[in-house]
Enzyme design. Structure first.
Site, short mmCIF file in Angstrom:
data_model
loop_
_atom_site.label_atom_id
_atom_site.label_comp_id
_atom_site.label_asym_id
_atom_site.label_seq_id
_atom_site.Cartn_x
_atom_site.Cartn_y
_atom_site.Cartn_z
NE ARG A 9 -7.22 4.43 5.72
CZ ARG A 9 -6.72 5.54 6.22
NH1 ARG A 9 -7.14 5.96 7.38
NH2 ARG A 9 -5.81 6.22 5.57
CB ILE B 84 7.36 6.49 14.80
CG1 ILE B 84 8.60 5.61 14.59
CG2 ILE B 84 7.03 7.28 13.54
CD1 ILE B 84 9.81 6.30 14.05
NE ARG C 284 0.53 10.17 10.39
CZ ARG C 284 0.05 9.20 9.63
NH1 ARG C 284 -1.13 8.70 9.85
NH2 ARG C 284 0.75 8.73 8.63
CB CYS D 164 -4.76 10.88 11.91
SG CYS D 164 -3.28 9.96 12.17
CE LYS E 211 -1.67 1.51 4.11
NZ LYS E 211 -1.40 2.89 4.51
CG ASN E 212 2.21 2.79 3.55
OD1 ASN E 212 1.06 3.12 3.26
ND2 ASN E 212 2.60 2.57 4.80
CG ASP F 250 3.29 1.22 9.58
OD1 ASP F 250 2.81 2.03 10.40
OD2 ASP F 250 3.56 1.53 8.41
NE ARG G 284 -1.52 12.18 8.44
CZ ARG G 284 -1.41 13.44 8.76
NH1 ARG G 284 -2.42 14.07 9.27
NH2 ARG G 284 -0.27 14.09 8.60
N1 EPU Z 1 6.83 14.36 11.33
C1 EPU Z 1 7.05 15.65 11.72
N2 EPU Z 1 6.99 16.63 10.78
C2 EPU Z 1 6.70 16.36 9.48
C3 EPU Z 1 6.48 15.04 9.08
C4 EPU Z 1 6.57 14.05 10.04
O1 EPU Z 1 7.31 15.94 12.89
O2 EPU Z 1 6.65 17.31 8.68
C5 EPU Z 1 6.89 13.29 12.33
C6 EPU Z 1 5.56 12.54 12.48
O3 EPU Z 1 4.66 13.23 13.32
C7 EPU Z 1 6.03 11.23 13.04
C8 EPU Z 1 7.38 11.01 12.33
O4 EPU Z 1 7.79 12.30 11.88
O5 EPU Z 1 6.26 11.38 14.41
C9 EPU Z 1 7.33 10.07 11.14
O6 EPU Z 1 6.26 10.43 10.29
P1 EPU Z 1 6.30 10.21 8.71
O7 EPU Z 1 6.15 11.53 8.05
O8 EPU Z 1 7.47 9.36 8.34
O9 EPU Z 1 4.96 9.38 8.49
P2 EPU Z 1 4.10 9.40 7.19
O10 EPU Z 1 4.96 9.62 6.02
O11 EPU Z 1 2.93 10.30 7.40
C10 EPU Z 1 4.31 6.87 6.59
C11 EPU Z 1 3.36 5.72 6.40
C12 EPU Z 1 2.79 5.29 7.74
C13 EPU Z 1 3.96 4.88 8.64
C14 EPU Z 1 4.95 6.05 8.77
C15 EPU Z 1 6.19 5.71 9.58
C16 EPU Z 1 2.51 6.11 4.17
C17 EPU Z 1 1.38 6.50 3.31
N3 EPU Z 1 2.30 6.14 5.49
O12 EPU Z 1 3.54 7.92 7.17
O13 EPU Z 1 1.95 4.18 7.51
O14 EPU Z 1 3.49 4.54 9.91
O15 EPU Z 1 5.37 6.47 7.46
O16 EPU Z 1 6.84 4.64 9.01
O17 EPU Z 1 3.58 5.79 3.68
C18 EPU Z 1 0.18 2.70 7.91
O18 EPU Z 1 0.40 2.16 6.82
O19 EPU Z 1 -0.59 2.19 8.77
C19 EPU Z 1 0.83 3.96 8.25
C20 EPU Z 1 0.38 4.76 9.20
#
Ligand code: EPU
Length: 423
Positions: free
Chosen positions: A397, A327, A122, A117, A22-23, A305, A93
């Site tokens: 999802r 995280i 996030r 969320c 998915k990701n 995850d 998101r």
């Molecule tokens: N963060 C910040 N500032 C930012 C962006 C992120 O502080 O501008 C923080 C977040 O709050 C969090 C950490 O950095 O504490 C990591 O967040 P990240 O941005 O890496 O998460 P994401 O890109 O929104 C993706 C996956 C998630 C997975 C996370 C961590 C996708 C679509 N989603 O989310 O997947 O948990 O990376 O590996 O790729 C899931 O599939 O269930 C899922 C939530």
């Protein structure tokens, strides 16, 4: 609203085919917006988040063609809008992933700002600061991120935090920027590497994906391509933990053990016999698992995850294990649901101490986010009696036909309509 009904019924045996990730599918679909020709993506999982993404691409004007093998061709030529509306973004998101491609390809983008969320606040500041560094003018008005740049300019971007979708957004945007971009403190997740492969097939010039420094030489345009999405390492890990908990002998086909070494290590530590081959993994478990300690961190460390699933395993393990979530600030929502099944968990802030009990007992429980839901399914597989899981739209999802896959290896699991839940 559908629910899942499970009855704990002993070991799992057989074979399963792992779906595309998915990701990785989500950013690859967003990347099609960068091209001047149709892009064909294969091995796309059939999931609600994918349907939402296709709806979003359709809203922007892209033409979508689904082939008989669930390959998807996106023709971005008719795109006429650069606005990602709140109605879609609020349900997923990852919609923020269209920001970089729309801006780079069309010179402007308006994407509704995703709110917080269930698992944490996030923020997306890494995405926005990076695009600004690449020369975009960014404002937030009426709940929308509005970005503009005639053409992005390559530069050095040092990301504040390691962000998976942040890295992906900037990587996509930089492919069409003028000149050279260096992304430092980049996420190293396999899904970032897969996106880089997809972009490279489209004509992008990228090196270093999979390391913390990614370099991109901007090109004037990207062309059509074919790309097959990598296997889902979290789906793989979830079925491995299911077998470690229920016992048995299961072979997961069309996956790649290289994507989840930290998870395999923990399963072996728990007592599972894991045979890793290039395209499949066989797991055998003949005893009660031993509790293990887990600390989540960005790839290649243990993935957030998979945290909830390993907590479920510790619930029925021998001994105690400490789970530390580094995280997301609110990713222990499954704790109180697992406690309803009889788990002994003491959670405080980032840490949860789980003392294994010999047996969980079925009860009605509520899914709260995608991976939390998976942990409830795993607990339900081994709990005595019936477990009825409500709000399983979270599961839909991210897990393709989870009840069919688990039934195929011997689990007693059924999807039921909400009238059953009132019983
Ligand atoms: N963060 C910040 N500032 C930012 C962006 C992120 O502080 O501008 C923080 C977040 O709050 C969090 C950490 O950095 O504490 C990591 O967040 P990240 O941005 O890496 O998460 P994401 O890109 O929104 C993706 C996956 C998630 C997975 C996370 C961590 C996708 C679509 N989603 O989310 O997947 O948990 O990376 O590996 O790729 C899931 O599939 O269930 C899922 C939530």
């Amino acid at each position: 609203m559908d629910k899942l009904l499970l009855r704990g019924n002993g070991p799992l045996r057989g074979e399963l085919r792992i779906s595309g990730a998915k990701n990785a599918a989500l950013p690859c679909l967003a990347a099609t917006l960068l091209a001047r020709e149709p892009v064909h993506i294969r091995n796309i999982p059939h999931l609600r988040d994918i349907t939402t993404t296709l709806e979003l691409l359709g809203t922007l004007g892209a033409r979508i063609l689904v082939d008989s093998q669930l390959g998807i061709e996106v023709d971005p030529r008719p795109v006429h809008s650069v606005v990602a509306p709140y109605e879609l973004v609020k349900t997923m998101r990852a919609s923020i992933l269209v920001l970089g491609p729309l801006l780079a390809r069309h010179g402007s983008a308006e994407v509704s700002l995703p709110g917080g969320c269930a698992i944490g606040s996030r923020p997306v500041t890494v995405h926005l600061a990076g695009l600004q560094a690449l020369g975009a003018e960014i404002t937030v008005q009426e709940g929308f991120v509005k970005a503009q740049a005639a053409r992005l300019r390559g530069t050095r971007v040092v990301m504040d935090v390691v962000s998976v979708t942040g890295t992906e957004n900037l990587l996509m945007a930089a492919t069409l920027a003028e000149g050279h971009t260096i992304l430092e403190n980049a996420a190293r997740e396999p899904e970032v590497v897969d996106l880089a492969r997809c972009l490279t097939a489209m004509g992008a010039r990228i090196s270093g994906a999979g390391t913390s420094v990614i370099e991109i030489e901007g090109v004037a345009e990207l062309h059509g391509a074919e790309h097959s999405v990598l296997p889902d390492r979290i789906e793989t890990g979830t079925y491995l933990v299911a077998t470690a908990m229920a016992g048995g002998d299961v072979c997961l086909k069309r996956t790649d053990p290289g994507l989840l070494e930290s998870v395999l290590l923990k399963l072996r530590e728990a007592g599972a016999e894991v045979d890793a081959e290039p395209d499949h993994i066989r797991i055998r478990m003949a005893r009660r698992p031993s509790a293990i300690d887990v600390r989540t961190a960005p790839y290649p460390a243990f993935p957030t995850d998979m945290q909830a699933q390993f907590m479920a395993m510790n619930c029925i393990a021998s001994g105690s294990g400490v789970i530390t979530e580094t995280i997301f600030e609110n990713r222990f929502m499954h704790v109180s649901e697992l406690q309803r099944l009889g788990a002994d968990i003491n959670a405080d802030g980032k840490t949860a101490v789980v003392r294994g009990v010999p047996r969980l007992h079925g009860a009605p429980v509520m899914a709260t986010d995608l991976r939390a839901s998976a942990s409830l399914v795993l607990a339900g597989l081994v709990a005595e009696g019936e477990t009825l899981i409500d709000r399983i739209y979270h599961l839909d999802r991210g897990y393709e036909v989870i009840e069919e896959k688990l039934s195929a290896i011997g689990a007693d699991i059924h999807r039921v309509s909400s009238s059953r839940g009132a019983a």
